[in-house]
Design a protein around this motif. Sequence first.
Motif, PDB file in Angstrom:
ATOM      1  N   ARG A  47      48.296 -59.266  15.076  1.00 30.96           N
ATOM      2  CA  ARG A  47      49.448 -60.167  15.037  1.00 30.96           C
ATOM      3  C   ARG A  47      49.668 -60.678  13.612  1.00 30.96           C
ATOM      4  O   ARG A  47      50.795 -60.730  13.123  1.00 30.96           O
ATOM      5  CB  ARG A  47      49.249 -61.333  16.012  1.00 30.96           C
ATOM      6  N   ASP A  93      51.049 -67.106  14.231  1.00 30.06           N
ATOM      7  CA  ASP A  93      52.443 -67.490  14.462  1.00 30.06           C
ATOM      8  C   ASP A  93      52.788 -68.799  13.749  1.00 30.06           C
ATOM      9  O   ASP A  93      53.863 -68.927  13.164  1.00 30.06           O
ATOM     10  CB  ASP A  93      52.737 -67.583  15.958  1.00 30.06           C
ATOM     11  N   GLU A 151      51.220 -57.947  11.537  1.00 27.52           N
ATOM     12  CA  GLU A 151      52.602 -57.731  11.985  1.00 27.52           C
ATOM     13  C   GLU A 151      53.561 -58.761  11.381  1.00 27.52           C
ATOM     14  O   GLU A 151      54.712 -58.442  11.076  1.00 27.52           O
ATOM     15  CB  GLU A 151      52.585 -57.831  13.514  1.00 27.52           C
ATOM     16  N   ASN A 163      43.077 -61.727  16.491  1.00 31.54           N
ATOM     17  CA  ASN A 163      44.445 -62.024  16.063  1.00 31.54           C
ATOM     18  C   ASN A 163      44.888 -61.239  14.832  1.00 31.54           C
ATOM     19  O   ASN A 163      45.987 -61.453  14.319  1.00 31.54           O
ATOM     20  CB  ASN A 163      44.662 -63.535  15.872  1.00 31.54           C
TER      21      ASN A 163
END
Length: 88
Positions: free
Chosen positions: A17, A59, A20, A14
């Motif tokens: 991600r 997230d 990002e 991960n």
Amino acid sequence: MPQREVVLWPTRENYDRFAELCDDTVAETFDDFERNALATMGNLAAQGIILERVSFDPDRMAQWCRANFGKVNAHTRCCYAAFIALVD
């Protein structure tokens, strides 16, 4: 007794991600992150500070940081690490 702190520890899977979603600069690769983090952990351990790794979902981290602070940076990630360490 050593002082204990928590730190978000992305996985190899991960990390892209995570990077990002961050608004500040983070290590370019997971290997760079891990090398830097382990060196920092060693330096802090020498000062009596033990860092405990906290697993997380990038997230959910970004959502929480933005909802509570408006951005995802080193400070807000530290706050998130403390938050999820308390609720787990």
